[in-house]
Design a protein around this motif. Structure first.
Motif, mmCIF file in Angstrom:
data_model
loop_
_atom_site.group_PDB
_atom_site.id
_atom_site.type_symbol
_atom_site.label_atom_id
_atom_site.label_comp_id
_atom_site.label_asym_id
_atom_site.label_seq_id
_atom_site.Cartn_x
_atom_site.Cartn_y
_atom_site.Cartn_z
ATOM 1 N N SER A 146 0.826 -1.214 0.000
ATOM 2 C CA SER A 146 0.000 0.000 0.000
ATOM 3 C C SER A 146 0.859 1.264 0.000
ATOM 4 C CB SER A 146 -0.894 0.007 1.235
ATOM 5 O OG SER A 146 -0.098 0.113 2.400
ATOM 6 N N ALA A 147 0.210 2.364 -0.295
ATOM 7 C CA ALA A 147 0.890 3.669 -0.246
ATOM 8 C C ALA A 147 1.335 3.967 1.182
ATOM 9 C CB ALA A 147 -0.044 4.761 -0.754
ATOM 10 N N GLU A 148 0.541 3.530 2.149
ATOM 11 C CA GLU A 148 0.913 3.738 3.561
ATOM 12 C C GLU A 148 2.218 3.004 3.886
ATOM 13 O OE1 GLU A 148 -0.884 3.135 8.093
ATOM 14 O OE2 GLU A 148 -2.038 2.407 6.376
ATOM 15 N N MET A 149 2.363 1.760 3.380
ATOM 16 C CA MET A 149 3.589 0.998 3.617
ATOM 17 C C MET A 149 4.767 1.667 2.910
ATOM 18 S SD MET A 149 5.141 -1.491 5.076
ATOM 19 C CE MET A 149 4.067 -2.843 5.511
ATOM 20 N N LYS A 150 4.540 2.165 1.719
ATOM 21 C CA LYS A 150 5.627 2.847 0.998
ATOM 22 C C LYS A 150 6.086 4.082 1.767
ATOM 23 C CE LYS A 150 4.398 1.118 -3.565
ATOM 24 N NZ LYS A 150 3.815 1.386 -4.866
ATOM 25 N N ALA A 151 5.142 4.803 2.357
ATOM 26 C CA ALA A 151 5.500 5.986 3.160
ATOM 27 C C ALA A 151 6.264 5.570 4.408
ATOM 28 C CB ALA A 151 4.241 6.763 3.532
#
Length: 192
Positions: A146-151
């Motif tokens: 997810s984008a959250e994990m990438k952040a």
């Protein structure tokens, strides 16, 4: 020819002076920093599963930082006491005694920053990643995270890099100090 010394109880007790204890404190601090920075962490990283490795670092680093802060603060205090010109020439970092005080202060400050700020933020981010990995059912480095994990990955990488740089700063400052006292002597005054 070298002077021959005979060991007696009084000569043994005499070893416990400020100069001897300074050298032991320095050796402890340098050896610990060398081990944690380049040897122990590498072995643990290669041996343990990633999440166990992170938990190990989370548990051991605060202890390492506290011992490092205590030892380097003690060394700095004894150094300044034994080299009072540091206090009057503190704006002259090219003066040898002052440079050594700056080196020891760099150790105190970099390890204190790691202990109080960088380390806790890194651990918090790491545990958020672990939790999100379980929720998503994906490893942090899979391409479809997810984008959250990438952040979180980006934040973790930045914090880990800053922490590593602070620890490397401490190591290099201690290496400089060790080379200095090995070549010029520490010149430590007896405190009592």
């Amino acid at each position: 020819m070298a002077k021959v010394s005979t060991l007696s109880w009084s000569s043994f007790v005499g070893l416990f002076n400020a100069q001897g204890l300074y050298q032991v404190g320095y050796a402890w601090l340098f050896g610990m920093t060398l081990w944690v920075t380049f040897i122990g962490g590498t072995i643990a990283f290669k041996t343990l599963p990633r999440q166990q490795f992170g938990t190990l670092q989370h548990r051991t680093f605060p202890i390492y930082f506290v011992i490092s802060i205590a030892l380097s603060s003690g060394l700095l205090g004894v150094w300044v006491y034994s080299h009072p010109s540091v206090l009057t020439n503190y704006l002259s970092p090219l003066e040898g005694d002052v440079a050594q005080a700056y080196a020891l202060a760099a150790v105190v400050l970099s390890q204190a920053a790691n202990h109080a700020v960088i380390g806790p933020l890194t651990s918090k981010t790491m545990f958020k990643r672990h939790k999100l990995e379980k929720e998503e059912g994906k490893a942090y480095n899979e391409p479809t995270v997810s984008a959250e994990m990438k952040a979180l990955n980006k934040t973790f990488a930045q914090l880990h890099g800053i922490s590593s740089l602070a620890n490397l700063t401490a190591f290099l400052a201690l290496l400089f100090h060790g080379l200095w006292i090995g070549n010029t002597g520490a010149g430590i005054k007896n405190i009592l």
